[in-house]
Scaffold this motif. Structure first.
Motif, PDB file in Angstrom:
ATOM      1  N   LEU A 121       0.882  -1.792  -0.073  1.00  0.00           N
ATOM      2  CA  LEU A 121       0.253   0.367  -0.051  1.00  0.00           C
ATOM      3  C   LEU A 121       0.909   1.376   0.040  1.00  0.00           C
ATOM      4  O   LEU A 121       0.220   2.504  -0.420  1.00  0.00           O
TER       5      LEU A 121
ATOM      6  N   ARG B 120      -3.730  -9.058  -4.528  1.00  0.00           N
ATOM      7  CA  ARG B 120      -4.477  -8.063  -5.189  1.00  0.00           C
ATOM      8  C   ARG B 120      -5.670  -6.827  -4.688  1.00  0.00           C
ATOM      9  O   ARG B 120      -5.369  -5.970  -5.332  1.00  0.00           O
ATOM     10  N   ALA B 121      -5.564  -6.750  -3.337  1.00  0.00           N
ATOM     11  CA  ALA B 121      -6.116  -5.968  -2.761  1.00  0.00           C
ATOM     12  C   ALA B 121      -5.281  -5.115  -2.785  1.00  0.00           C
ATOM     13  O   ALA B 121      -6.392  -3.312  -2.696  1.00  0.00           O
TER      14      ALA B 121
ATOM     15  N   ALA C 171      -4.358  -2.786  -5.543  1.00  0.00           N
ATOM     16  CA  ALA C 171      -6.172  -2.514  -6.553  1.00  0.00           C
ATOM     17  C   ALA C 171      -6.160  -0.865  -5.544  1.00  0.00           C
ATOM     18  O   ALA C 171      -7.027  -0.088  -5.865  1.00  0.00           O
ATOM     19  N   LYS C 172      -5.577  -1.074  -4.348  1.00  0.00           N
ATOM     20  CA  LYS C 172      -5.335   0.157  -3.514  1.00  0.00           C
ATOM     21  C   LYS C 172      -6.929   0.122  -3.219  1.00  0.00           C
ATOM     22  O   LYS C 172      -7.323   0.829  -2.219  1.00  0.00           O
ATOM     23  N   ASP C 173      -7.034  -1.326  -1.830  1.00  0.00           N
ATOM     24  CA  ASP C 173      -8.330  -0.796  -1.504  1.00  0.00           C
ATOM     25  C   ASP C 173      -7.198  -1.202   0.116  1.00  0.00           C
ATOM     26  O   ASP C 173      -7.291  -2.772   0.324  1.00  0.00           O
ATOM     27  N   VAL C 174      -7.097  -0.013   0.526  1.00  0.00           N
ATOM     28  CA  VAL C 174      -6.811  -0.245   1.947  1.00  0.00           C
ATOM     29  C   VAL C 174      -7.633  -1.480   3.046  1.00  0.00           C
ATOM     30  O   VAL C 174      -6.665  -1.385   3.441  1.00  0.00           O
ATOM     31  N   LYS C 175      -8.722  -0.630   2.800  1.00  0.00           N
ATOM     32  CA  LYS C 175      -9.570  -1.824   3.523  1.00  0.00           C
ATOM     33  C   LYS C 175      -9.293  -3.282   3.520  1.00  0.00           C
ATOM     34  O   LYS C 175      -9.165  -3.985   4.740  1.00  0.00           O
ATOM     35  N   GLN C 176      -9.466  -3.318   2.653  1.00  0.00           N
ATOM     36  CA  GLN C 176      -9.439  -5.046   2.409  1.00  0.00           C
ATOM     37  C   GLN C 176      -8.381  -5.553   2.976  1.00  0.00           C
ATOM     38  O   GLN C 176      -8.073  -6.489   3.006  1.00  0.00           O
TER      39      GLN C 176
END
Length: 297
Positions: free
Chosen positions: A200, A223-224, A227-232
């Motif tokens: 991240l 993969r999370a 995708a810059k899906d910080v929460k996930q």
């Protein structure tokens, strides 16, 4: 190649030799999961405990069973002549890249480490990843030395030690290094508990121990983060905290991963080169409880 999830499987063995069938099954599982690359003969693969012939055999087996997944082979050794031999064996086996740590008994200087990488790069036709692992080599890379080495034409990635578990601090660390290296040299994070924070914060790859056993679990986190899906990404890492606690309490990831592999039947027992041993007694029971509770896959 030096992006996404690079999964590092164990090299299961006993004092009679490498368990080739078990090793190839570990590799084939990584291929089935579609990891981004496979790293063999790193610290998880116990490269320092193997003969040159055994290392060449492991490299050959991995490439043969990796299908179209790129294979990165560790080539570290005490003497430059041996590093060059391992590099040639890896290339002859069909490796897509190599991983080099400045292994030493006598403490190395910056100039000696630069000379090592410069000499090895002159002999390579495949990309090289710099393995920055002070926990085992006892050599501390400065960012400036990384900058010098990264200018060498075969250097394509740097595998850095764990970053602080703080996104802002990790971003600053990655930014400092990026300011000194070419734009086409990737940065990869090692240390599984730091993977989410590192990616991240801008790392391109996760060089993963747990990915060598549970690639689907590691891929989901990778993969999370990509995708810059910080929460996930953070949630997936937090969910694995019982595993990370085992790493902290039992001296790192190798013994934990090897114990998990034995407990789950992925390898036979013993699977480490003596004098190394997997966890026993109450520690082993704790590992088994964590594996069951996490339902790792």
């Amino acid at each position: 190649m030096f992006t996404g999830l690079s999964a590092f499987p164990l090299t299961p063995m006993n004092e009679q030799g490498i368990h080739e069938y078990e090793f190839t099954r570990l590799v084939e599982r990584l291929v089935e999961a579609r990891v981004d690359s496979i790293g063999v003969l790193g610290s998880t693969g116990n490269y320092a405990y193997l003969s040159g012939e055994e290392r060449a055999r492991v490299a050959k087996l991995c490439v043969e069973h990796a299908a179209d997944v790129p294979v990165v082979v560790g080539i570290g050794a005490l003497r430059t002549r041996d590093v060059l031999t391992h590099a040639e064996n890896a290339q002859q086996a069909g490796a897509s890249g190599v991983l080099l740590a400045p292994v030493s008994y006598q403490k190395l200087t910056d100039d000696e480490v630069f000379s090592l990488f410069e000499t090895v790069c002159r002999s390579l036709s495949v990309p090289l990843c710099v393995y920055d692992n002070p926990g085992t080599t006892h050599f501390e890379f400065s960012d400036e030395l990384h900058g010098r080495i990264a200018q060498l034409p075969q250097v394509h990635s740097i595998k850095i030690p764990p970053v602080q578990n703080d996104i802002a601090a990790a971003q600053a660390r990655v930014a400092r290094l990026r300011g000194l290296i070419p734009s086409d040299v990737t940065i990869g994070i090692s240390g599984d508990p730091a993977a989410a924070t590192g990616m991240l914060a801008g790392c391109d790859a996760w060089y993963s121990v747990i990915g060598g056993l549970y690639p689907e679990t590691a891929l989901a986190l990778t993969r999370a983060a990509q995708a810059k899906d910080v929460k996930q990404a953070c949630a997936l890492s937090v969910a694995l905290e019982p595993l990370w606690a085992l790493y902290r309490d039992y001296g790192g990831s190798l013994r934990v991963a090897a114990t998990i592999a034995e407990l789950t039947g992925k390898v036979s027992q013993p699977c480490l080169p003596l004098p190394l041993q997997t966890l026993q007694g109450d520690a082993r029971k704790r590992v088994a409880a964590v594996v069951e509770a996490l339902q790792l896959s």
